[in-house]
Design an enzyme around this catalytic site. Structure first.
Site, mmCIF file in Angstrom:
data_model
loop_
_atom_site.group_PDB
_atom_site.id
_atom_site.type_symbol
_atom_site.label_atom_id
_atom_site.label_comp_id
_atom_site.label_asym_id
_atom_site.label_seq_id
_atom_site.Cartn_x
_atom_site.Cartn_y
_atom_site.Cartn_z
ATOM 1 N N ALA A 1 1.006 -1.035 0.026
ATOM 2 C CA ALA A 1 0.020 -0.064 0.016
ATOM 3 C C ALA A 1 0.800 1.165 -0.063
ATOM 4 O O ALA A 1 1.903 1.248 0.584
ATOM 5 C CB ALA A 1 -0.900 -0.103 1.050
ATOM 6 N N CYS A 2 0.436 2.445 -0.388
ATOM 7 C CA CYS A 2 1.115 3.569 -0.442
ATOM 8 C C CYS A 2 1.254 4.064 1.059
ATOM 9 O O CYS A 2 0.359 3.828 1.892
ATOM 10 C CB CYS A 2 0.377 4.734 -1.151
ATOM 11 S SG CYS A 2 0.492 4.207 -2.945
ATOM 12 N N THR A 3 2.426 4.297 1.328
ATOM 13 C CA THR A 3 2.846 4.890 2.666
ATOM 14 C C THR A 3 3.170 6.297 2.988
ATOM 15 O O THR A 3 3.941 6.603 1.905
ATOM 16 C CB THR A 3 4.025 3.948 3.288
ATOM 17 O OG1 THR A 3 3.712 2.614 3.251
ATOM 18 C CG2 THR A 3 4.280 4.381 4.912
ATOM 19 N N LEU B 1 -2.949 8.611 -2.701
ATOM 20 C CA LEU B 1 -2.709 7.598 -2.156
ATOM 21 C C LEU B 1 -3.502 6.422 -2.357
ATOM 22 O O LEU B 1 -4.801 6.856 -2.669
ATOM 23 C CB LEU B 1 -2.519 7.528 -0.455
ATOM 24 C CG LEU B 1 -1.392 8.420 0.018
ATOM 25 C CD1 LEU B 1 -1.454 8.882 1.519
ATOM 26 C CD2 LEU B 1 -0.035 7.891 -0.419
#
Length: 150
Positions: free
Chosen positions: A27-29, A106
């Site tokens: 996942a985008c962080t 995101l």
């Protein structure tokens, strides 16, 4: 000088940490540092299962745009120029406009969006264009939040 040195080192350390010790995330962080004198530094990853073909684009103010959802698309002319990074040349993922406003996208798989009826009465915009819409039309976070709440 010392403050600038510390901020640069923090940003470099954050980028190093995110790319070295967290390579298997899906996942985008985003990491946010809130420092003295209202200093805010953000770093983010593009954790994706496949390589994202990204290009950097420079857009001038005055571009005619639309929301790309059919005849009921939102239409606008960009008030501000911007520099953005695209994903597969179809979506603005990150960018900054000439007033300094920054937008970052995101991705969260679990997100749910209202169903849009392109033949209905309300104007629409594709999710791949919302960040560009913000960069094109607003100069501050406060201004963007106020307008988008409506």
């Amino acid at each position: 000088m010392k403050k600038s040195f510390l901020l640069k080192n923090f940003a470099l350390f954050s980028a190093f940490f995110m790319t070295t010790f967290i390579p298997d995330s899906y996942a985008c962080t985003r990491v946010v540092y809130k420092g003295p004198d209202n200093t805010v530094i953000t770093a983010r990853s593009m954790d994706w299962k496949d390589e994202i073909d990204a290009n950097i684009w420079v857009f001038p103010r005055g571009m005619e745009r639309n929301g790309n959802v059919g005849p009921n698309s939102v239409k606008w002319t960009s008030k501000y120029g911007s520099v953005i990074t695209s994903a597969w040349d179809i979506a603005t993922t990150d960018g900054i406009n000439e007033k300094g406003l920054v937008a970052n996208v995101l991705w969260l798989v679990e997100s749910e969006y209202p169903k849009y009826d392109p033949k209905g009465g309300s104007k629409g915009i594709t999710i791949s264009a919302w960040a560009q819409y913000v960069l094109d039309n607003f100069s501050t976070v406060k201004e963007a939040v106020y307008a988008l709440e409506k």
